[in-house]
Write an enzyme that holds these catalytic residues in place. Structure first.
Site, PDB file in Angstrom:
ATOM      1  N   ARG A  29       0.812  -1.216   0.000  1.00 22.88           N
ATOM      2  CA  ARG A  29       0.000   0.000   0.000  1.00 22.88           C
ATOM      3  C   ARG A  29       0.847   1.267   0.000  1.00 22.88           C
ATOM      4  O   ARG A  29       0.409   2.331  -0.439  1.00 22.88           O
ATOM      5  CB  ARG A  29      -0.919   0.027   1.225  1.00 22.88           C
ATOM      6  CG  ARG A  29      -1.892  -1.123   1.300  1.00 22.88           C
ATOM      7  CD  ARG A  29      -2.526  -1.177   2.683  1.00 22.88           C
ATOM      8  NE  ARG A  29      -1.517  -1.397   3.723  1.00 22.88           N
ATOM      9  CZ  ARG A  29      -1.780  -1.362   5.038  1.00 22.88           C
ATOM     10  NH1 ARG A  29      -3.010  -1.079   5.450  1.00 22.88           N
ATOM     11  NH2 ARG A  29      -0.816  -1.586   5.908  1.00 22.88           N
ATOM     12  N   ASN A  51       0.589  24.878  12.438  1.00 26.71           N
ATOM     13  CA  ASN A  51       0.737  25.745  11.266  1.00 26.71           C
ATOM     14  C   ASN A  51       1.275  24.942  10.090  1.00 26.71           C
ATOM     15  O   ASN A  51       1.985  23.950  10.282  1.00 26.71           O
ATOM     16  CB  ASN A  51       1.707  26.896  11.545  1.00 26.71           C
ATOM     17  CG  ASN A  51       1.197  27.852  12.604  1.00 26.71           C
ATOM     18  OD1 ASN A  51       0.013  27.866  12.930  1.00 26.71           O
ATOM     19  ND2 ASN A  51       2.100  28.655  13.143  1.00 26.71           N
ATOM     20  N   ARG A  71      12.469  31.231   4.041  1.00 28.50           N
ATOM     21  CA  ARG A  71      11.660  31.735   5.157  1.00 28.50           C
ATOM     22  C   ARG A  71      12.520  31.796   6.417  1.00 28.50           C
ATOM     23  O   ARG A  71      13.159  30.832   6.785  1.00 28.50           O
ATOM     24  CB  ARG A  71      10.451  30.824   5.396  1.00 28.50           C
ATOM     25  CG  ARG A  71       9.451  30.776   4.240  1.00 28.50           C
ATOM     26  CD  ARG A  71       8.276  29.864   4.572  1.00 28.50           C
ATOM     27  NE  ARG A  71       7.337  29.718   3.484  1.00 28.50           N
ATOM     28  CZ  ARG A  71       6.239  30.450   3.308  1.00 28.50           C
ATOM     29  NH1 ARG A  71       5.939  31.403   4.182  1.00 28.50           N
ATOM     30  NH2 ARG A  71       5.434  30.226   2.282  1.00 28.50           N
ATOM     31  N   HIS A  81      13.505  33.289  12.152  1.00 29.11           N
ATOM     32  CA  HIS A  81      12.559  33.748  13.164  1.00 29.11           C
ATOM     33  C   HIS A  81      12.911  33.097  14.495  1.00 29.11           C
ATOM     34  O   HIS A  81      13.286  31.925  14.551  1.00 29.11           O
ATOM     35  CB  HIS A  81      11.126  33.368  12.775  1.00 29.11           C
ATOM     36  CG  HIS A  81      10.746  33.833  11.406  1.00 29.11           C
ATOM     37  ND1 HIS A  81       9.977  33.091  10.542  1.00 29.11           N
ATOM     38  CD2 HIS A  81      11.031  34.995  10.745  1.00 29.11           C
ATOM     39  CE1 HIS A  81       9.808  33.749   9.413  1.00 29.11           C
ATOM     40  NE2 HIS A  81      10.437  34.909   9.509  1.00 29.11           N
ATOM     41  N   HIS A 135      15.068  29.826  13.523  1.00 26.17           N
ATOM     42  CA  HIS A 135      14.692  28.811  12.541  1.00 26.17           C
ATOM     43  C   HIS A 135      14.491  29.447  11.177  1.00 26.17           C
ATOM     44  O   HIS A 135      13.912  30.530  11.052  1.00 26.17           O
ATOM     45  CB  HIS A 135      13.406  28.104  12.981  1.00 26.17           C
ATOM     46  CG  HIS A 135      12.991  27.009  12.056  1.00 26.17           C
ATOM     47  ND1 HIS A 135      11.850  27.075  11.285  1.00 26.17           N
ATOM     48  CD2 HIS A 135      13.587  25.829  11.762  1.00 26.17           C
ATOM     49  CE1 HIS A 135      11.759  25.964  10.574  1.00 26.17           C
ATOM     50  NE2 HIS A 135      12.787  25.207  10.825  1.00 26.17           N
ATOM     51  N   TYR A 157       4.203  22.735  11.390  1.00 29.82           N
ATOM     52  CA  TYR A 157       4.784  23.089  12.680  1.00 29.82           C
ATOM     53  C   TYR A 157       3.762  22.748  13.760  1.00 29.82           C
ATOM     54  O   TYR A 157       2.646  23.277  13.751  1.00 29.82           O
ATOM     55  CB  TYR A 157       5.076  24.590  12.775  1.00 29.82           C
ATOM     56  CG  TYR A 157       5.737  25.222  11.575  1.00 29.82           C
ATOM     57  CD1 TYR A 157       7.082  25.567  11.591  1.00 29.82           C
ATOM     58  CD2 TYR A 157       4.990  25.506  10.423  1.00 29.82           C
ATOM     59  CE1 TYR A 157       7.670  26.185  10.497  1.00 29.82           C
ATOM     60  CE2 TYR A 157       5.577  26.105   9.327  1.00 29.82           C
ATOM     61  CZ  TYR A 157       6.919  26.443   9.374  1.00 29.82           C
ATOM     62  OH  TYR A 157       7.503  27.050   8.283  1.00 29.82           O
TER      63      TYR A 157
END
Length: 201
Positions: free
Chosen positions: A23, A49, A59, A62, A119, A132
């Protein structure tokens, strides 16, 4: 799953054990008791998130504003990203250093990091989706941004062309500027992991 501390104390890579048949495959991405056992801290999900990025999207960086008591579990569920965790804890013996990990949906490796760790990631494929799991709900204004291309950090992104960034990320200050602002979290000793009651699977 196998939980391994990275080069940055208090951050972990989680390697799942895959079970395959005709599968497809199945794996356990996270378990509360194992995360608590390995990190010494309880991890309760308060918010989830997801971000979807085109190839070349960068990105971050932060990091949680002081006090940074939240933690997160990061997984790439579609595509692939080059992920960086950066130690931004003032007073940490590894301040300014990073842990680099390729995250992709095929392998299912996850990262666990406290909110006091910076991060960022670069999407390596179109449609790369990162989820997240957060131990605290988002609070507007409680996040500090740093320039992911700051020469002082010298993160090896391997870029061959300018990345796609949000205006906010592109205008983020340097490490020196954020350090001078006093908004970075301070280093505190990580709680020791609880003794294992069973061998790693």
């Amino acid at each position: 799953m196998r939980v391994v501390e990275t080069e940055l104390p208090g951050t972990y890579r989680i390697f799942p054990q895959r079970y395959e048949d005709e599968r497809g495959h199945f794996y356990e991405a996270a378990r509360y008791s194992r995360l608590t056992e390995e990190t010494g801290l309880p991890f309760t999900v308060r918010q989830v998130n997801s971000s979807v990025s085109r190839r070349g999207t960068l990105r971050g960086i932060h990091v949680g504003d002081v006090p940074a008591d939240a933690s997160k579990l990061v997984t790439c569920v579609r595509g692939a990203v080059l992920d960086f965790m950066v130690d931004l804890r003032v007073g940490s013996p590894t301040f300014g250093r990073y842990a680099m990990t390729r995250l992709d949906a095929a392998e299912g490796v996850s990262l666990y990091l406290p909110g006091s760790i910076g991060h960022a990631f670069l999407a390596l494929e179109d449609g790369s989706c990162v989820t997240y799991l957060l131990s605290a709900e988002y609070v507007p204004g409680a996040m500090v941004d740093l320039d992911a291309l700051d020469p002082e950090l010298a993160l090896p992104w391997g870029l061959t062309e300018p990345p796609v960034r949000s205006p906010k990320d592109a205008a983020a200050p340097s490490l020196a500027e954020v350090l001078a602002s006093g908004r970075l979290p301070r280093h505190t000793s990580c709680a020791p992991p609880r003794p294992r009651t069973a061998p790693l699977s």
